[in-house]
Design an enzyme around this catalytic site. Structure first.
Site, PDB file in Angstrom:
ATOM      1  N   LYS A  63      -1.791  -2.264   5.565  1.00  0.00           N
ATOM      2  CA  LYS A  63      -0.773  -1.411   4.936  1.00  0.00           C
ATOM      3  C   LYS A  63      -0.459  -0.242   5.867  1.00  0.00           C
ATOM      4  O   LYS A  63      -1.383   0.360   6.440  1.00  0.00           O
ATOM      5  CB  LYS A  63      -1.313  -0.912   3.597  1.00  0.00           C
ATOM      6  CG  LYS A  63      -0.320  -0.119   2.761  1.00  0.00           C
ATOM      7  CD  LYS A  63      -0.966   0.267   1.426  1.00  0.00           C
ATOM      8  CE  LYS A  63      -0.052   1.029   0.506  1.00  0.00           C
ATOM      9  NZ  LYS A  63      -0.701   1.377  -0.778  1.00  0.00           N
ATOM     10  N   SER A 138       1.864   0.057  -4.914  1.00  0.00           N
ATOM     11  CA  SER A 138       2.585   0.346  -3.704  1.00  0.00           C
ATOM     12  C   SER A 138       2.290  -0.602  -2.536  1.00  0.00           C
ATOM     13  O   SER A 138       3.085  -0.673  -1.606  1.00  0.00           O
ATOM     14  CB  SER A 138       2.288   1.785  -3.264  1.00  0.00           C
ATOM     15  OG  SER A 138       0.938   1.931  -2.905  1.00  0.00           O
ATOM     16  N   SER A 162      -2.504   0.440  -6.851  1.00  0.00           N
ATOM     17  CA  SER A 162      -1.657  -0.114  -5.792  1.00  0.00           C
ATOM     18  C   SER A 162      -2.196  -1.327  -5.051  1.00  0.00           C
ATOM     19  O   SER A 162      -1.475  -1.937  -4.271  1.00  0.00           O
ATOM     20  CB  SER A 162      -1.340   0.961  -4.761  1.00  0.00           C
ATOM     21  OG  SER A 162      -0.316   1.765  -5.273  1.00  0.00           O
TER      22      SER A 162
HETATM   23  N1  GLN Z   1       1.972   3.363  -9.125  1.00  0.00           N
HETATM   24  C1  GLN Z   1       1.034   4.405  -8.896  1.00  0.00           C
HETATM   25  C2  GLN Z   1       1.746   5.613  -8.313  1.00  0.00           C
HETATM   26  O1  GLN Z   1       2.891   5.515  -8.115  1.00  0.00           O
HETATM   27  C3  GLN Z   1      -0.064   3.940  -8.012  1.00  0.00           C
HETATM   28  C4  GLN Z   1       0.113   4.186  -6.569  1.00  0.00           C
HETATM   29  C5  GLN Z   1      -1.099   3.867  -5.738  1.00  0.00           C
HETATM   30  O2  GLN Z   1      -2.111   3.360  -6.236  1.00  0.00           O
HETATM   31  N2  GLN Z   1      -1.006   4.226  -4.471  1.00  0.00           N
HETATM   32  O3  GLN Z   1       1.175   6.626  -8.071  1.00  0.00           O
END
Ligand code: GLN
Length: 457
Positions: A63, A138, A162
């Site tokens: 990532k 994400s 994410s």
């Molecule tokens: N959807 C969550 C957010 O927007 C999780 C994001 C993540 O785990 N990086 O913060």
């Protein structure tokens, strides 16, 4: 590879070919073609000599929020468009030391903020299972790269779901380890007390072997655990009388009935193997999303203050003084979702509101942790849905940001409490989209979680 049946350079070429064929998925921000091929040659030599690292032959995508020295790292933001770090993350050093081949960096939501991969400055990612749908977020590019077989394993990051949520949307395994067992050194900070790095893969064996390599104390991360790492890749027999808890708060009316029925059949299946499943209660669950978005935006507003046009990335040239340079660099560099979160975080930390929001949310965080402590005194693991809904069409998620945040209802609690959690693919919905289920364990019981997942998959 050891018997000569598979040729590593050919295998890497095949992955590179598939990446090229699947450009429209937009899963990768950058691909390291030449380096991957030359590594493949040298590691193939090591494999035939019998003297090679634990991950020799494994092809990994990373990532784009994890540093690899001298390679672009954008965090999928325009503010870091031309940025290359001067050092590698500890997880990267460890992968390379065990002869993994890193094939490229994957697309994600900007600064890992989002649930659909649509906040990326480099465009959305398509779900390989159905290209009209988002891959989740994400770590959307990571999950898509694994599901489309554009690598063996991907490293993602999980601050509030994410890794698990995109793994669920793409029909693959995704593991968020206990906070502190994998070093965050070299990970772009979003919300430092929540951020974890973990693997996404097509099976638990790959997750386990990568965990063997990336976990363990790192003096460069002050929150890194001193406990000796577990031997994840050697499965152990499950303890006699293992008990699984089913949290009733995770079965409310927001849950898609198809996901509920996959959960029911999973429970029936494990019960038929003599494993006990009993209802448990996590009474503060309904406060998790609110506490999560107060605390993570607060931490993000502080962490993202480092992008000032001086030390990293984009600098606006249309300025007449220093303050204007700061303001315009950030205005031009950050996308809307990131700006929204910086403003929210600044607000909840500001004098007069701190007690009402930030401090209160910290107290709720403790109550959520207490809920888990109580439950794990009577059961070994928890089974739950990973998400309340099945997939989303590209473009559909952004009508109401609050709705997007509510989609994190089952994943954020694990990050608030620091516990490990695993998405396992459970099957496909009527419309052919993947459905995932989530297993959770108490802190540092990561090995039990992976052993159980392997056993019941
Ligand atoms: N959807 C969550 C957010 O927007 C999780 C994001 C993540 O785990 N990086 O913060």
């Amino acid at each position: 590879m050891k018997t000569g049946e598979i040729n590593l350079p050919e295998n890497v070429l095949a992955f590179l070919h598939s990446i090229g064929e699947n450009k429209s998925l937009n899963a990768y921000n950058s691909v390291f073609r030449e380096e991957a091929l030359s590594k493949a040659d040298s590691i193939a030599g090591k494999i035939s000599s019998g003297d090679h690292g634990k991950l020799a032959g494994m092809v990994i995508s990373v990532k784009d929020v994890i540093s690899i020295k001298d390679k672009p790292m954008t965090s999928s933001s325009a503010i870091l468009k031309n940025f290359s770090p001067v050092y590698s993350a500890t997880v990267i050093e460890r992968l390379l030391a065990e002869d993994a081949i890193i094939i490229g960096k994957t697309n994600s939501d900007e600064f890992a903020m989002g649930s659909t991969n649509e906040t990326s400055a480099f465009g959305f990612v398509r779900n390989p299972v159905n290209r009209e749908y988002v891959p989740g977020g994400s770590s959307g590019g990571s999950a898509a790269s694994v599901a489309a077989r554009l690598c063996d394993v991907s490293l993602g990051s999980d601050t509030g779901g994410s890794i698990r949520q995109p793994a669920s949307f793409c029909g693959v395994y995704g593991f968020k380890p206990t906070y502190s067992i994998v070093s965050r050194y070299g990970l772009t900070s979003y919300a430092s007390s929540f951020d974890t790095i973990g693997p996404i893969a097509n099976n638990i064996s790959d997750i386990a072997i990568v965990m063997d390599v990336i976990s363990g104390h790192d003096p460069k991360d002050s929150t890194s655990s001193q406990l000796p790492p577990a031997n994840f890749s050697v499965p152990e027999k499950l303890p006699e009388g293992l008990k699984i808890g089913l949290p009733l708060e995770y079965l409310g009316e927001g849950l898609d009935p198809q996901i509920k029925s996959f959960l029911d059949s999973f429970i029936n299946r494990i019960r038929s193997r003599g494993i006990k499943v009993e209802p448990v209660s996590l009474p503060h669950t309904s406060y998790a999303v609110a506490a999560y978005y107060i605390l993570t935006t607060a931490e993000a507003s502080s962490n993202l203050s480092r992008y000032d046009g001086v030390r990293y990335g984009h600098r606006s040239l249309n300025n007449s003084d220093l303050n204007e340079m700061y303001t315009l660099s950030r205005t031009e560099g950050f996308g809307d979702e990131v700006k929204l979160r910086i403003m929210l975080g600044t607000y909840v930390l500001s004098a007069g509101y701190y007690d009402a929001y930030y401090k209160k949310a910290q107290k709720v965080r403790r109550l959520i942790k207490n809920d888990f402590d109580a439950v794990f005194s009577s059961v070994d693991l928890i089974i739950a849905p990973t998400t309340p809904h099945i997939g989303k069409k590209i473009g559909d998620g952004f009508t109401d940001p609050l709705q997007m945040y509510l989609g994190d209802v089952y994943t954020t609690s694990a990050n608030l409490a620091g516990i490990p959690a695993l998405n396992i693919p459970a099957g496909y919905s009527d419309s052919g989209l993947p459905v995932g289920l989530q297993l959770m364990a108490n802190c540092f019981n990561d090995k039990l979680l992976l052993d159980f997942g392997r056993e019941v998959r």
